[in-house]
Design an enzyme around this catalytic site. Structure first.
Site, PDB file in Angstrom:
ATOM      1  N   ASP A 186      -4.598 -12.840   2.907  1.00  0.00           N
ATOM      2  CA  ASP A 186      -5.845 -12.368   3.522  1.00  0.00           C
ATOM      3  C   ASP A 186      -7.044 -12.626   2.619  1.00  0.00           C
ATOM      4  O   ASP A 186      -8.145 -12.147   2.889  1.00  0.00           O
ATOM      5  CB  ASP A 186      -5.768 -10.895   3.952  1.00  0.00           C
ATOM      6  CG  ASP A 186      -5.031 -10.015   2.956  1.00  0.00           C
ATOM      7  OD1 ASP A 186      -4.871  -8.807   3.256  1.00  0.00           O
ATOM      8  OD2 ASP A 186      -4.621 -10.497   1.887  1.00  0.00           O
ATOM      9  N   HIS A 243       0.821  -1.218   0.000  1.00  0.00           N
ATOM     10  CA  HIS A 243       0.000   0.000   0.000  1.00  0.00           C
ATOM     11  C   HIS A 243       0.853   1.265   0.000  1.00  0.00           C
ATOM     12  O   HIS A 243       0.324   2.365  -0.212  1.00  0.00           O
ATOM     13  CB  HIS A 243      -0.932   0.019   1.219  1.00  0.00           C
ATOM     14  CG  HIS A 243      -2.003  -1.030   1.157  1.00  0.00           C
ATOM     15  ND1 HIS A 243      -2.948  -1.086   0.164  1.00  0.00           N
ATOM     16  CD2 HIS A 243      -2.242  -2.080   1.980  1.00  0.00           C
ATOM     17  CE1 HIS A 243      -3.745  -2.116   0.379  1.00  0.00           C
ATOM     18  NE2 HIS A 243      -3.340  -2.756   1.453  1.00  0.00           N
ATOM     19  N   HIS A 252      -6.289  -7.093  -0.752  1.00  0.00           N
ATOM     20  CA  HIS A 252      -6.450  -5.659  -0.983  1.00  0.00           C
ATOM     21  C   HIS A 252      -5.619  -5.205  -2.187  1.00  0.00           C
ATOM     22  O   HIS A 252      -4.497  -5.682  -2.372  1.00  0.00           O
ATOM     23  CB  HIS A 252      -5.991  -4.874   0.252  1.00  0.00           C
ATOM     24  CG  HIS A 252      -6.686  -5.268   1.515  1.00  0.00           C
ATOM     25  ND1 HIS A 252      -6.207  -6.256   2.361  1.00  0.00           N
ATOM     26  CD2 HIS A 252      -7.835  -4.824   2.067  1.00  0.00           C
ATOM     27  CE1 HIS A 252      -7.027  -6.383   3.399  1.00  0.00           C
ATOM     28  NE2 HIS A 252      -8.016  -5.541   3.251  1.00  0.00           N
ATOM     29  N   ASP A 307      -2.590 -10.311  -2.828  1.00  0.00           N
ATOM     30  CA  ASP A 307      -3.181  -9.903  -1.554  1.00  0.00           C
ATOM     31  C   ASP A 307      -4.671  -9.560  -1.779  1.00  0.00           C
ATOM     32  O   ASP A 307      -5.065  -9.159  -2.877  1.00  0.00           O
ATOM     33  CB  ASP A 307      -2.430  -8.660  -1.019  1.00  0.00           C
ATOM     34  CG  ASP A 307      -2.818  -8.285   0.400  1.00  0.00           C
ATOM     35  OD1 ASP A 307      -2.071  -8.630   1.321  1.00  0.00           O
ATOM     36  OD2 ASP A 307      -3.885  -7.653   0.566  1.00  0.00           O
TER      37      ASP A 307
HETATM   38  N1  LIG Z   1     -12.076  -3.054   8.086  1.00  0.00           N
HETATM   39  C1  LIG Z   1     -10.677  -3.167   8.422  1.00  0.00           C
HETATM   40  C2  LIG Z   1      -9.899  -1.975   7.919  1.00  0.00           C
HETATM   41  C3  LIG Z   1      -8.597  -2.414   7.301  1.00  0.00           C
HETATM   42  N2  LIG Z   1      -7.776  -1.304   6.945  1.00  0.00           N
HETATM   43  C4  LIG Z   1      -6.439  -1.586   6.462  1.00  0.00           C
HETATM   44  C5  LIG Z   1      -6.276  -2.863   5.717  1.00  0.00           C
HETATM   45  C6  LIG Z   1      -4.852  -3.027   5.256  1.00  0.00           C
HETATM   46  C7  LIG Z   1      -4.564  -4.379   4.666  1.00  0.00           C
HETATM   47  C8  LIG Z   1      -3.152  -4.545   4.312  1.00  0.00           C
HETATM   48  S1  LIG Z   1      -2.763  -6.035   3.422  1.00  0.00           S
HETATM   49 ZN   LIG Z   2      -4.319  -7.104   2.409  1.00  0.00          ZN
END
Ligand SMILES: NCCCNCCCCCS
Ligand SMILES: [Zn+2]
Length: 344
Positions: A285, A159, A197, A195
């Site tokens: 994840d 990120h 995200h 990932d």
């Molecule tokens: N609802 C949870 C909020 C998550 N916010 C950040 C997520 C970062 C993932 C990194 S792999």
């Molecule tokens: Zn993630």
């Protein structure tokens, strides 16, 4: 497969995370890397290699010097202003605001961050800087002719953009490793982000470039963090047009219900583009029981994922990103690496 690891990851150890309106222990915690380390050792990977030290200019090939200077001094400035508590921003330069860089530490946190879930603590800089050395040690192994390596990085990196941190990420380990491979003999390098995200930081870093192909399979930004990047119509810009491929998938997606097809197409694009090496941003994840995610991959699916990546037939550097169900984290990572090796 060599595994690179440093115990200094544990220096990143925030106190709280705001989740669902409640202050909770952060999901991005030291136990994650310890669990993965134990699992890969138990599975016979290794011996674990300690990272070599790489110079800061490997970082500024990707991140701005001002951002690196901010990150490396933020904790001391925060303590001066607020005391020994997690450094967290409270506002951001969003619509109607100017992008003028403030002087105050609170303003700098706001300028350089994309969320309030990524605490800067006493050990953050050392941990993040060491994670870069872990990734670069893996990249050096690939450069020296190894077919594969696993950089067990923590904190994660995908990120983080040139001058932006967030999503538990500070320095973009995978992007820095891809740039290192580019600077040391590889003409075309792909980054494959699996990932859950979207790897907004990695995309942004390489978006206008034709020498690094970025492909990401992730949760639809209409539904999921980071929300504001990761759509399928983001295909690159300028010289980089056609070198970015996003596969946003809806909540509830499983291996058989869209994930495998998206991964297949991403691999097809990477192969067709002519990558000479691939850096895999390995977040797990996507797991069905991940506490902050909504995909439905099962532990056996990670074996299939590893097998699919191996079929690219490229030198492969796996760089650890997310994955927050600690109970299954080790098995899911080991299955990915084992599936890859079995199909290599
Ligand atoms: N609802 C949870 C909020 C998550 N916010 C950040 C997520 C970062 C993932 C990194 S792999
Ligand atoms: Zn993630």
């Amino acid at each position: 497969m060599d595994v690179v690891y440093s115990e200094l990851h544990a220096l990143q150890n925030g106190a709280y995370e705001l989740i669902g309106g409640q202050l909770q222990p952060p999901v991005e915690k030291p136990e994650r890397a310890e669990t993965i380390r134990a699992a890969v050792e138990a599975a016979g990977f290794g011996p674990l290699l300690s990272p070599e030290s790489f110079p800061d200019d490997t970082i500024t090939r990707v991140h701005t010097p001002e951002f690196v200077a901010f990150l490396s001094t933020a904790w001391d400035r925060w303590v001066e202003a607020h005391g020994p508590y997690d450094a967290l921003p409270l506002n951001w330069p969003v619509r109607t605001f100017r992008q003028k860089i403030p002087e105050a530490i609170d303003g700098l946190l706001s300028y350089y961050s994309l969320d309030a879930g990524t605490p800067i603590t006493a050990g953050t800089w050392k941990a993040a800087r060491t994670a870069v050395d872990v990734a670069l040690t893996g990249a050096r192994l690939i450069q020296d002719g190894k077919r594969h390596a696993f950089a067990l990085c923590r904190p994660p990196g995908h990120h983080a953009a040139a001058d932006l941190y967030g999503g538990y990420c500070f320095l973009n380990n995978a992007a820095i490793a891809a740039q290192y491979l580019r600077d040391n003999g590889a003409a075309k390098v792909a980054v494959l982000d699996v990932d859950y995200h979207h790897g907004n930081g990695t995309q942004a870093i390489f978006y206008d470039r034709a020498d690094v192909f970025f492909a990401s399979v992730h949760a639809d930004p209409l539904q999921e963090y980071p929300f504001f990047l990761g759509y399928a119509d983001e295909t690159g810009t300028g010289a980089g047009e056609g070198c970015n491929a996003n596969y946003p998938l809806r909540w509830g997606t499983g291996w058989e219900t869209g994930y495998a097809d998206a991964l297949d197409d991403a691999c097809r694009r990477i192969h067709g583009w002519g990558a000479e090496a691939v850096v895999v941003s390995l977040g797990v994840d996507t797991f069905e029981q991940d506490p902050i995610s909504q995909f439905k991959l099962t532990t056996p699916d990670y074996t299939r994922m590893g097998e699919r990546i191996a079929r690219l037939g490229l030198p492969t550097l796996f760089v650890m990103e997310g994955g927050y169900d600690v109970a299954a984290l080790g098995d899911n990572v080991v299955n990915t690496l084992t599936g890859y090796l079995n199909a290599s």
